[in-house]
Design a protein around this motif. Structure first.
Motif, short mmCIF file in Angstrom:
data_model
loop_
_atom_site.label_atom_id
_atom_site.label_comp_id
_atom_site.label_asym_id
_atom_site.label_seq_id
_atom_site.Cartn_x
_atom_site.Cartn_y
_atom_site.Cartn_z
N ASN A 56 0.62 -1.40 -0.10
CA ASN A 56 0.18 -0.01 -0.03
C ASN A 56 0.91 1.37 -0.19
O ASN A 56 -0.38 2.68 0.02
CB ASN A 56 -0.79 0.23 1.28
N THR A 57 1.94 0.98 0.04
CA THR A 57 3.28 2.42 0.15
C THR A 57 3.71 2.90 -0.47
O THR A 57 3.55 3.69 -0.45
CB THR A 57 3.13 2.59 1.70
N THR A 58 4.33 2.52 -1.22
CA THR A 58 5.53 2.62 -2.06
C THR A 58 5.47 1.80 -3.10
O THR A 58 5.59 0.41 -3.71
CB THR A 58 6.44 2.22 -1.24
N SER A 59 6.09 2.79 -4.33
CA SER A 59 6.36 2.07 -5.49
C SER A 59 8.12 1.89 -5.62
O SER A 59 8.23 1.66 -6.48
CB SER A 59 5.82 2.32 -6.90
N ASP A 60 8.39 2.93 -4.72
CA ASP A 60 10.12 2.80 -4.85
C ASP A 60 11.12 1.12 -4.46
O ASP A 60 10.79 0.96 -3.76
CB ASP A 60 10.87 3.79 -3.31
N PRO A 61 11.64 1.12 -5.69
CA PRO A 61 12.42 0.15 -6.23
C PRO A 61 12.95 -0.47 -5.33
O PRO A 61 13.15 -1.71 -4.75
CB PRO A 61 12.83 -0.20 -7.18
N PHE A 62 13.47 0.55 -4.44
CA PHE A 62 15.00 0.71 -3.58
C PHE A 62 13.63 0.07 -2.34
O PHE A 62 14.89 -0.47 -1.07
CB PHE A 62 15.20 2.03 -3.34
N ILE A 63 13.32 0.97 -1.87
CA ILE A 63 12.14 0.54 -0.02
C ILE A 63 11.59 -0.80 -0.53
O ILE A 63 11.74 -1.53 0.30
CB ILE A 63 10.66 1.51 0.28
N LYS A 64 10.89 -1.19 -1.91
CA LYS A 64 10.11 -2.29 -1.52
C LYS A 64 11.50 -3.56 -1.18
O LYS A 64 11.08 -4.98 -0.84
CB LYS A 64 9.40 -3.07 -3.64
N GLU A 65 12.91 -3.46 -2.06
CA GLU A 65 13.57 -4.50 -2.21
C GLU A 65 14.19 -4.46 -1.06
O GLU A 65 14.11 -5.73 0.52
CB GLU A 65 14.48 -4.28 -2.81
N ARG A 66 14.01 -3.33 -0.11
CA ARG A 66 14.30 -3.84 1.78
C ARG A 66 13.45 -4.27 2.34
O ARG A 66 13.71 -4.82 3.17
CB ARG A 66 14.87 -2.34 2.07
N LEU A 67 12.29 -4.09 2.08
CA LEU A 67 11.20 -4.48 2.27
C LEU A 67 10.92 -6.02 2.76
O LEU A 67 10.57 -6.67 3.69
CB LEU A 67 9.51 -3.58 2.21
N ARG A 68 11.10 -6.61 1.38
CA ARG A 68 11.63 -8.26 1.02
C ARG A 68 12.20 -9.12 1.95
O ARG A 68 11.78 -9.31 2.16
CB ARG A 68 10.89 -7.96 -0.20
N SER A 69 13.71 -8.05 2.41
CA SER A 69 14.87 -8.16 2.49
C SER A 69 14.12 -8.60 4.75
O SER A 69 14.58 -9.25 5.17
CB SER A 69 15.99 -7.42 2.61
N CYS A 70 13.60 -7.12 4.76
CA CYS A 70 12.97 -7.13 6.42
C CYS A 70 11.84 -8.04 6.40
O CYS A 70 11.89 -9.30 7.67
CB CYS A 70 12.91 -6.39 6.35
N LEU A 71 11.20 -8.93 5.77
CA LEU A 71 9.93 -10.11 5.53
C LEU A 71 10.84 -11.16 5.53
O LEU A 71 10.88 -11.55 6.04
CB LEU A 71 9.19 -9.54 3.97
N ASP A 72 11.94 -10.96 4.95
CA ASP A 72 12.68 -12.42 4.79
C ASP A 72 13.24 -12.83 6.60
O ASP A 72 13.79 -13.59 7.11
CB ASP A 72 14.30 -12.72 3.93
N PHE A 114 17.76 0.16 4.74
CA PHE A 114 17.97 1.02 4.69
C PHE A 114 18.73 2.36 4.39
O PHE A 114 18.87 3.21 3.78
CB PHE A 114 16.56 1.58 5.33
N ASN A 115 19.50 1.80 5.36
CA ASN A 115 21.06 3.07 5.35
C ASN A 115 22.18 2.50 3.81
O ASN A 115 22.79 3.84 4.11
CB ASN A 115 21.48 3.28 6.53
N GLU A 116 21.88 1.94 3.55
CA GLU A 116 22.45 1.74 1.76
C GLU A 116 22.57 2.69 0.91
O GLU A 116 23.57 2.73 0.24
CB GLU A 116 21.92 0.72 1.16
N GLU A 117 21.11 2.99 0.83
CA GLU A 117 21.61 4.71 0.06
C GLU A 117 20.84 6.13 0.36
O GLU A 117 20.15 5.55 1.08
CB GLU A 117 20.47 4.38 -1.17
N GLU A 118 21.53 6.60 0.80
CA GLU A 118 21.74 8.20 0.96
C GLU A 118 20.12 8.57 0.60
O GLU A 118 19.48 8.54 -0.69
CB GLU A 118 22.72 9.10 0.26
N GLY A 119 19.44 9.22 1.34
CA GLY A 119 18.38 9.91 1.26
C GLY A 119 16.55 8.66 1.67
O GLY A 119 15.50 9.06 1.55
N HIS A 120 16.96 7.86 1.90
CA HIS A 120 16.19 6.79 2.32
C HIS A 120 15.90 6.50 3.75
O HIS A 120 16.51 6.44 4.00
CB HIS A 120 15.91 4.93 1.47
#
Length: 145
Positions: A56-72, A114-120
Motif C-alpha cells: 500500500n505505501t511505496t512504489s520505490d524499488p529500493f524500498i520494496k527490495e529492503r522490505l522484502r529483505s526485512c520480511l525474510d 535502508f541506510n545503504e542509499e542516501e535519502g531513504h
C-alpha cells in the motif's frame, strides 16, 4: 537487567514484561521465556506491517527490495525465537544466546538495509528497535542465570 546491557532500556524492559501478567509471579527463567514470547509476537506483527507497507505505501524499488529483505529476516526470526523459547524452558542458555542473537541480528540487518542509499529512511525503525530490545532482555536473563 538494564545495568547488565547498556543497550537495554529500563523503562522498555519493565513496560514490556508488565504486559504479561505472569511476569509478576514468575522466576528469572520465566521472565526470559516471556521476553522471547513477546519477541515472537513483535516479529509476527511486524511481518503483517511489512506486507501492508509492500502493498500500500511505496512504489520505490529500493524500498520494496529492503522490505522484502526485512520480511525474510522476520520470517526467519520466528522459528529461531520459538526454538529459543523451548531452549529457555530446557535451561539450554547457550542455545538461547545463539538463537536470540540471530533474531536481533536480523532486526539490525533490516534497519541497516535502508541506510545503504542516501535519502531513504527505514519505516521499520520502531519495530526493529523493539525486537532488538526484547532480545536484549532475553540475553540479560541468560547472563543472570
Amino acid at each position: 537487567m538494564a545495568q547488565i546491557d547498556p543497550q537495554l532500556g529500563y523503562d522498555f524492559c519493565v513496560t514490556s514484561l508488565e504486559t504479561d501478567s505472569r511476569s509478576y509471579t514468575t522466576d528469572l527463567q520465566g521472565l526470559g521465556v516471556i521476553s522471547v514470547e513477546l519477541a515472537i509476537t513483535r516479529a509476527s506483527i511486524t511481518i503483517s506491517y511489512i506486507k501492508d507497507l509492500m502493498k500500500n505505501t511505496t512504489s520505490d524499488p529500493f524500498i520494496k527490495e529492503r522490505l522484502r529483505s526485512c520480511l525474510d529476516q522476520y520470517s526467519n526470526a520466528i522459528p529461531t525465537l520459538e526454538n529459543s523459547s523451548m531452549a529457555f524452558k530446557s535451561k539450554r542458555y547457550e542455545d538461547v544466546n545463539i538463537w536470540v542473537s540471530a533474531a536481533m541480528d536480523g532486526a539490525t540487518t533490516c534497519e541497516d538495509g535502508f541506510n545503504e542509499e542516501e535519502g531513504h529512511v527505514s519505516p521499520l525503525t520502531k519495530e526493529n528497535g523493539e525486537l532488538f530490545q526484547l532480545g536484549a532482555i532475553a540475553l540479560a536473563v541468560t547472563h543472570l542465570l
